[in-house]
Scaffold this active site. Structure first.
Site, PDB file in Angstrom:
ATOM      1  N   HIS A  35     -14.082  -1.363  -2.449  1.00  0.00           N
ATOM      2  CA  HIS A  35     -13.204  -0.985  -1.343  1.00  0.00           C
ATOM      3  C   HIS A  35     -13.661  -1.624  -0.032  1.00  0.00           C
ATOM      4  CE1 HIS A  35      -9.766   1.899  -1.072  1.00  0.00           C
ATOM      5  NE2 HIS A  35      -9.919   1.672   0.231  1.00  0.00           N
ATOM      6  N   LYS A  69      -7.747  -0.311  -9.812  1.00  0.00           N
ATOM      7  CA  LYS A  69      -8.544  -0.912  -8.745  1.00  0.00           C
ATOM      8  C   LYS A  69      -9.673   0.029  -8.335  1.00  0.00           C
ATOM      9  CE  LYS A  69      -8.072  -2.819  -4.050  1.00  0.00           C
ATOM     10  NZ  LYS A  69      -8.978  -1.908  -3.325  1.00  0.00           N
ATOM     11  N   SER A  96       0.826  -1.208   0.000  1.00  0.00           N
ATOM     12  CA  SER A  96       0.000   0.000   0.000  1.00  0.00           C
ATOM     13  C   SER A  96       0.859   1.257   0.000  1.00  0.00           C
ATOM     14  CB  SER A  96      -0.895   0.013   1.242  1.00  0.00           C
ATOM     15  OG  SER A  96      -1.560   1.263   1.376  1.00  0.00           O
ATOM     16  N   THR A 113      -5.394   2.853  -7.267  1.00  0.00           N
ATOM     17  CA  THR A 113      -6.738   2.850  -6.689  1.00  0.00           C
ATOM     18  C   THR A 113      -7.454   4.143  -7.069  1.00  0.00           C
ATOM     19  OG1 THR A 113      -6.091   1.445  -4.836  1.00  0.00           O
ATOM     20  CG2 THR A 113      -8.056   2.790  -4.539  1.00  0.00           C
ATOM     21  N   TYR A 168      -2.030   5.383  -4.445  1.00  0.00           N
ATOM     22  CA  TYR A 168      -3.081   6.385  -4.276  1.00  0.00           C
ATOM     23  C   TYR A 168      -2.647   7.650  -5.001  1.00  0.00           C
ATOM     24  CZ  TYR A 168      -5.846   3.932  -0.722  1.00  0.00           C
ATOM     25  OH  TYR A 168      -6.652   3.048  -0.057  1.00  0.00           O
TER      26      TYR A 168
END
Length: 358
Positions: A252, A228, A105, A152, A126
């Site tokens: 999510h 995603k 992440s 994402t 992100y």
């Protein structure tokens, strides 16, 4: 001794601070989509085949150019040191031993380079307000050897997670977003009636991400690119036109738009729209090997597994959880009469009549 992935959750709840448990377990709003994800999986039925001569199913899959032992990966999940002092490193090592991908992440509590040094990894990106930081993260992930970039796209702003607001949740001092330059952030600053993690997201994330940004990323990302957070087949088709290598059908985990369609219900139309052109993965609600089989039968290349692995991490059971999930996949394949994942995709899929009595 846990006999299902669900057995890890009560064990984790016993050892975790209540606010940390809620941070992981909770969804957005009234948590309708969180519950819907499970209800939708439970409603799916499979028609097994018989007399196939299958004695030892082979669940390996090849995705994004790499062969893996089992058709699931560790989903990207933030701040894993909240669950265990070793955090991401412990779960990544377990993924390596299981022969599955680990997704790092952007908000990992261990630097991405350290995690990538433990196991073959994908990197989840992100989209941040500072484009220079985005560029830096892409370059760092590529240089660290990550084999795919998973951006994402369903978090223009963090969903309103009422458990965190009521708990006034903030990160403890020893947990930080280690991939970002400013590691002491608003996420550490608790305030009455606010989620500090949500405040940090609001300040750091770019809310107005567009297809133009994805096009820009495609030109600068030399490794396979996955998007995603797709639920609508029209968005999946547009992503293929941009040149992505895969999509993840995901709501999510019920943590963004409350009332969104269950991911497993959105999977079929997305597969129909793009499966010949790119990999299709699924996350949100996967809790067993049977769930994995159901997703593959509908057309997914494989799935991402999230919360159950965090519960296992909290009680140092990550290896056990992954081994259990692998056994469940093989058992389900054997009972369905499937020698491999190609046979799973030929199974007839139906839907149970509700309500189902307990």
């Amino acid at each position: 001794m846990p006999e299902t992935l669900a057995d890890f959750e009560p064990l984790a709840r016993e050892v975790l601070p209540a606010a940390v448990y809620d941070f992981v377990a909770g969804g957005s709003g009234s948590e309708h989509t969180l519950r819907l994800n499970r209800a939708a999986f439970d409603a799916i039925t499979l028609t097994p085949r018989i007399l196939t001569g299958t004695a030892k199913p082979n669940p390996f899959w090849t995705v994004l150019g790499t062969r893996w032992e089992l058709p699931f990966a560790v989903a990207p999940m933030a701040y894993q040191k909240l669950l265990h002092p070793e955090g991401e490193l412990l779960l990544a090592a377990a993924a390596s031993r299981a022969g599955i991908p680990y997704t790092i992440s952007t908000l990992s509590s261990v630097p991405l380079e350290k995690i990538a040094g433990v196991t073959p990894s994908w990197f989840q990106l992100y989209w941040l307000r500072d484009r220079h930081v985005v560029t830096s993260l892409v370059e760092r992930a590529v240089n660290a050897g990550c084999s795919a970039m998973m951006v994402t796209v369903d978090v223009p702003v963090m969903g309103r997670r009422l458990r965190d607001i009521r708990n006034e949740f903030a990160l403890p001092p020893d947990v930080a977003p280690e991939n970002l330059v400013d590691k002491v952030t608003q996420a550490h600053a608790g305030a009455p009636g606010l989620s500090a993690v949500a405040a940090h997201t609001a300040s750091a994330f770019e809310p107005a991400v567009s297809w133009r940004d994805l096009e820009w990323l495609r030109t600068r990302c030399p490794i396979p690119l996955v998007v995603k957070g797709i639920l609508d087949p029209r968005d999946a088709r547009r992503a293929v036109e941009v040149g992505v290598d895969g999509v993840v059908v995901s709501n999510h985990g019920g943590r963004q738009l409350d009332g969104a369609v269950a991911s497993i219900d959105a999977l079929g139309p997305v597969v129909d729209a793009v499966s010949k052109d790119c990999a299709v993965l699924l996350d949100s609600g996967v809790r067993s090997g049977l769930d994995v089989l159901k997703a593959v039968a509908i057309g997914a290349s494989g799935v991402l597994v999230g919360r159950p692995l965090l519960w296992a991490l909290a009680v140092e059971g990550a290896d056990e959880a992954l081994a259990l999930l692998g056994r469940e996949v093989r058992d389900a394949m054997l009972l369905a009469g499937c020698a491999d994942l190609a046979a799973v995709r030929e199974l007839s899929v139906g839907r149970a009549t509700w309500p189902i009595s307990s």
